[in-house]
Design a protein around this motif. Structure first.
Motif, mmCIF file in Angstrom:
data_model
loop_
_atom_site.group_PDB
_atom_site.id
_atom_site.type_symbol
_atom_site.label_atom_id
_atom_site.label_comp_id
_atom_site.label_asym_id
_atom_site.label_seq_id
_atom_site.Cartn_x
_atom_site.Cartn_y
_atom_site.Cartn_z
ATOM 1 N N ASP A 128 4.133 -5.759 11.865
ATOM 2 C CA ASP A 128 5.544 -5.800 11.479
ATOM 3 C C ASP A 128 5.794 -6.621 10.214
ATOM 4 O O ASP A 128 6.948 -6.842 9.850
ATOM 5 C CB ASP A 128 6.379 -6.372 12.625
ATOM 6 N N ASP A 129 4.731 -7.068 9.566
ATOM 7 C CA ASP A 129 4.871 -7.853 8.335
ATOM 8 C C ASP A 129 5.681 -7.031 7.323
ATOM 9 O O ASP A 129 5.325 -5.906 6.987
ATOM 10 C CB ASP A 129 3.477 -8.163 7.779
ATOM 11 N N PRO A 130 6.792 -7.572 6.826
ATOM 12 C CA PRO A 130 7.656 -6.813 5.902
ATOM 13 C C PRO A 130 7.023 -6.560 4.528
ATOM 14 O O PRO A 130 7.562 -5.767 3.749
ATOM 15 C CB PRO A 130 8.904 -7.675 5.780
ATOM 16 N N SER A 131 5.906 -7.187 4.242
ATOM 17 C CA SER A 131 5.276 -6.982 2.932
ATOM 18 C C SER A 131 4.292 -5.808 2.918
ATOM 19 O O SER A 131 3.764 -5.454 1.873
ATOM 20 C CB SER A 131 4.569 -8.260 2.469
ATOM 21 N N ILE A 132 4.063 -5.168 4.076
ATOM 22 C CA ILE A 132 3.114 -4.051 4.144
ATOM 23 C C ILE A 132 3.697 -2.808 3.484
ATOM 24 O O ILE A 132 4.841 -2.436 3.726
ATOM 25 C CB ILE A 132 2.738 -3.715 5.599
ATOM 26 N N LEU A 133 2.866 -2.187 2.668
ATOM 27 C CA LEU A 133 3.217 -0.927 2.031
ATOM 28 C C LEU A 133 2.001 -0.009 2.116
ATOM 29 O O LEU A 133 0.869 -0.461 1.963
ATOM 30 C CB LEU A 133 3.590 -1.160 0.563
ATOM 31 N N PHE A 190 -9.868 2.626 2.402
ATOM 32 C CA PHE A 190 -9.145 3.886 2.523
ATOM 33 C C PHE A 190 -9.300 4.495 3.903
ATOM 34 O O PHE A 190 -10.332 4.338 4.548
ATOM 35 C CB PHE A 190 -9.649 4.892 1.475
ATOM 36 N N PHE A 191 -8.274 5.212 4.306
ATOM 37 C CA PHE A 191 -8.277 6.047 5.493
ATOM 38 C C PHE A 191 -7.999 7.445 4.977
ATOM 39 O O PHE A 191 -7.295 7.606 3.982
ATOM 40 C CB PHE A 191 -7.172 5.618 6.461
ATOM 41 N N ASN A 192 -8.546 8.438 5.629
ATOM 42 C CA ASN A 192 -8.289 9.783 5.134
ATOM 43 C C ASN A 192 -7.890 10.732 6.241
ATOM 44 O O ASN A 192 -8.265 10.554 7.401
ATOM 45 C CB ASN A 192 -9.503 10.335 4.378
ATOM 46 N N GLU A 193 -7.101 11.713 5.866
ATOM 47 C CA GLU A 193 -6.796 12.882 6.681
ATOM 48 C C GLU A 193 -7.113 14.049 5.765
ATOM 49 O O GLU A 193 -6.331 14.356 4.868
ATOM 50 C CB GLU A 193 -5.360 12.866 7.157
ATOM 51 N N GLY A 194 -8.281 14.612 5.941
ATOM 52 C CA GLY A 194 -8.768 15.599 4.986
ATOM 53 C C GLY A 194 -8.988 14.902 3.654
ATOM 54 O O GLY A 194 -9.604 13.835 3.604
ATOM 55 N N PHE A 195 -8.466 15.484 2.600
ATOM 56 C CA PHE A 195 -8.620 14.886 1.280
ATOM 57 C C PHE A 195 -7.493 13.914 0.919
ATOM 58 O O PHE A 195 -7.541 13.268 -0.118
ATOM 59 C CB PHE A 195 -8.717 15.977 0.208
ATOM 60 N N VAL A 196 -6.475 13.817 1.749
ATOM 61 C CA VAL A 196 -5.380 12.877 1.490
ATOM 62 C C VAL A 196 -5.852 11.486 1.902
ATOM 63 O O VAL A 196 -6.363 11.289 3.006
ATOM 64 C CB VAL A 196 -4.103 13.269 2.257
ATOM 65 N N LEU A 214 3.376 5.233 10.522
ATOM 66 C CA LEU A 214 2.139 5.415 9.756
ATOM 67 C C LEU A 214 1.347 4.103 9.702
ATOM 68 O O LEU A 214 0.123 4.113 9.811
ATOM 69 C CB LEU A 214 2.463 5.922 8.349
ATOM 70 N N ILE A 215 2.045 2.991 9.575
ATOM 71 C CA ILE A 215 1.366 1.687 9.620
ATOM 72 C C ILE A 215 0.650 1.533 10.963
ATOM 73 O O ILE A 215 -0.519 1.142 11.013
ATOM 74 C CB ILE A 215 2.363 0.529 9.381
ATOM 75 N N GLU A 216 1.340 1.867 12.058
ATOM 76 C CA GLU A 216 0.742 1.791 13.396
ATOM 77 C C GLU A 216 -0.511 2.675 13.477
ATOM 78 O O GLU A 216 -1.531 2.273 14.021
ATOM 79 C CB GLU A 216 1.747 2.254 14.456
ATOM 80 N N HIS A 217 -0.413 3.869 12.920
ATOM 81 C CA HIS A 217 -1.513 4.831 12.964
ATOM 82 C C HIS A 217 -2.744 4.323 12.192
ATOM 83 O O HIS A 217 -3.875 4.530 12.616
ATOM 84 C CB HIS A 217 -1.028 6.168 12.398
ATOM 85 N N LEU A 218 -2.515 3.667 11.069
ATOM 86 C CA LEU A 218 -3.609 3.236 10.197
ATOM 87 C C LEU A 218 -4.119 1.828 10.495
ATOM 88 O O LEU A 218 -5.149 1.415 9.971
ATOM 89 C CB LEU A 218 -3.165 3.301 8.730
ATOM 90 N N TRP A 219 -3.412 1.087 11.319
ATOM 91 C CA TRP A 219 -3.727 -0.321 11.560
ATOM 92 C C TRP A 219 -5.102 -0.501 12.185
ATOM 93 O O TRP A 219 -5.532 0.265 13.035
ATOM 94 C CB TRP A 219 -2.676 -0.932 12.480
ATOM 95 N N SER A 220 -5.819 -1.534 11.719
ATOM 96 C CA SER A 220 -7.072 -1.942 12.349
ATOM 97 C C SER A 220 -7.075 -3.468 12.433
ATOM 98 O O SER A 220 -6.380 -4.137 11.658
ATOM 99 C CB SER A 220 -8.276 -1.415 11.573
ATOM 100 N N PRO A 221 -7.839 -4.037 13.351
ATOM 101 C CA PRO A 221 -7.801 -5.483 13.594
ATOM 102 C C PRO A 221 -8.054 -6.357 12.363
ATOM 103 O O PRO A 221 -7.472 -7.432 12.233
ATOM 104 C CB PRO A 221 -8.885 -5.700 14.650
ATOM 105 N N TYR A 222 -8.919 -5.916 11.440
ATOM 106 C CA TYR A 222 -9.206 -6.767 10.288
ATOM 107 C C TYR A 222 -7.971 -6.981 9.408
ATOM 108 O O TYR A 222 -7.901 -7.941 8.637
ATOM 109 C CB TYR A 222 -10.378 -6.213 9.471
ATOM 110 N N MET A 223 -6.974 -6.125 9.525
ATOM 111 C CA MET A 223 -5.763 -6.273 8.714
ATOM 112 C C MET A 223 -4.978 -7.527 9.078
ATOM 113 O O MET A 223 -4.161 -8.001 8.300
ATOM 114 C CB MET A 223 -4.891 -5.028 8.834
ATOM 115 N N THR A 268 -1.422 -2.038 1.466
ATOM 116 C CA THR A 268 -1.413 -3.102 0.474
ATOM 117 C C THR A 268 -0.163 -3.943 0.657
ATOM 118 O O THR A 268 0.723 -3.606 1.439
ATOM 119 C CB THR A 268 -1.493 -2.522 -0.962
ATOM 120 N N ASP A 269 -0.102 -5.025 -0.076
ATOM 121 C CA ASP A 269 1.088 -5.878 -0.093
ATOM 122 C C ASP A 269 2.025 -5.335 -1.155
ATOM 123 O O ASP A 269 1.627 -5.108 -2.295
ATOM 124 C CB ASP A 269 0.674 -7.315 -0.414
ATOM 125 N N LYS A 270 3.288 -5.115 -0.792
ATOM 126 C CA LYS A 270 4.231 -4.504 -1.730
ATOM 127 C C LYS A 270 4.533 -5.399 -2.939
ATOM 128 O O LYS A 270 5.125 -4.935 -3.899
ATOM 129 C CB LYS A 270 5.515 -4.070 -1.026
#
Length: 139
Positions: free
Chosen positions: A109-114, A35-41, A92-101, A46-48
């Motif tokens: 740009d993987d189309p299965s990312i959700l 999980f990543f958080n912005e406050g409590f959100v 948002l994907i760009e913002h949350l992305w980390s190398p382990y992904m 995941t894969d769609k």
């Protein structure tokens, strides 16, 4: 109350791996997620094409546990009940992305990312006799 909110946010920010529960065929199912958080959100990628996505399309309610890693009675943890929304917003994907992904997906740009966005309805700080339910003002 402010102290409990701060403790809960510290636990959420420090413990990014937890369990996420959904309902599948009228039965609970839990899985480990990052999980990543912005406050409590909360956000998680995941894969769609996964079953959890199908579960959440039918019932967006989820339950997340974060923070309880070792020990029996002295560690605090956070329970979050919330509603999940689904997005494939590239910024948002760009913002949350980390190398382990890159181990899971074929790049950003993987189309299965959700992205699953969990908007909390209740947050509970637990693990001691002083457990508190923290009400989140969503307005």
């Amino acid at each position: 109350m402010a102290d409990a909110r701060e403790k809960a946010l510290k636990i959420i920010s420090k413990n990014n791996i937890g369990t996420m529960s959904t309902i599948s065929d009228n039965k609970p199912v839990s899985r480990y997620m990052t999980f990543f958080n912005e406050g409590f959100v909360l956000y998680t990628l995941t894969d769609k094409r996964t079953e959890k996505v199908e579960d959440l399309k039918e019932n967006p309610n989820t339950f997340v546990l974060l923070g309880y890693d070792t020990g029996l009675l002295h560690n605090q943890y956070v329970e979050i009940e919330g509603k999940t929304s689904l997005t494939d917003d590239q910024s948002l994907i760009e913002h949350l992305w980390s190398p382990y992904m890159n181990l899971i997906f074929d790049g950003k740009d993987d189309p299965s990312i959700l992205i699953l966005q969990i908007q909390p309805e209740t947050v509970s700080l637990k693990g001691t006799k002083d457990a508190e339910v923290i009400s989140i003002d969503l307005s």
